[in-house]
Design a protein around this motif. Sequence first.
Motif: not given
Length: 247
Positions: A144-147, A187-188, A225-226, A234-235
């Motif tokens: 997962h790639w998060l904004r 992850a956040k 994965a920040h 990133g997770v």
Amino acid sequence: MQKPIVDQTADSRQILFDADVRIARDHVVLSLWRNSDAFCVLERRLVRSDDVVLTQILSLEDGDALTEFAAADPYGDHLRAQYQSIDRERREQIRPQADRKVRNSQVDPVEEIGLIDACSNEGELMALAGRVVTQLGGRSYIYHWLRVNEKTGGVDEQRCLIGCHPAWLHKYINRLWYRLDPFLEYAKRNAAPTVGSRIDLGSDDYWLMNDAVGYGFRSSLVCPAHSRSNAWVGVLQVSNEQPQSTG
């Protein structure tokens, strides 16, 4: 503009198909491109009416993946013609096995991990990740790639590499589980990897975690994965079907 997972400056993708379909207040963008290893990659981007952007990346090296992915798409009836065009284009791109790059499945996973920086597109990265995960005892993975919205803490944009059953992310997105996924919440707020059994679950997480088991996510390793920007997270989630005591 979406932040890339890998450096695309030397991108070796060849775009084969692209379509943007509006469905009620949402719209879906389907793109097919060919990887340098000669297999095709599908990108499905859903832009929701609330402006949340949810993108799924699926390797079509396995021909059954597209069939399963399209069948599980909640908008599949609206996108039938587009999926049929994608399938025709994919079939035209299939090369004889002798012409395709074949890698030794027993390559040292540490050596494989060292090749990540050389990936020029997500298709190459997914092929490498699939080999590493399998060799290290995993069965499925999702990246997962998060904004993340700085004010609300919610997900404004999510890009997922699908290394699991093609139908799972459709269900996950359609039921809005990205809003309450305990692994994403972990992850956040954390940078250290952990196993899923150590992440606190709330009563609202029951159906998400219960249904995930049916798609092979019984035991999970969660690796945040920040990036340097706090807005992006990133997770990597790697799972198998074994009980948590041994998985």
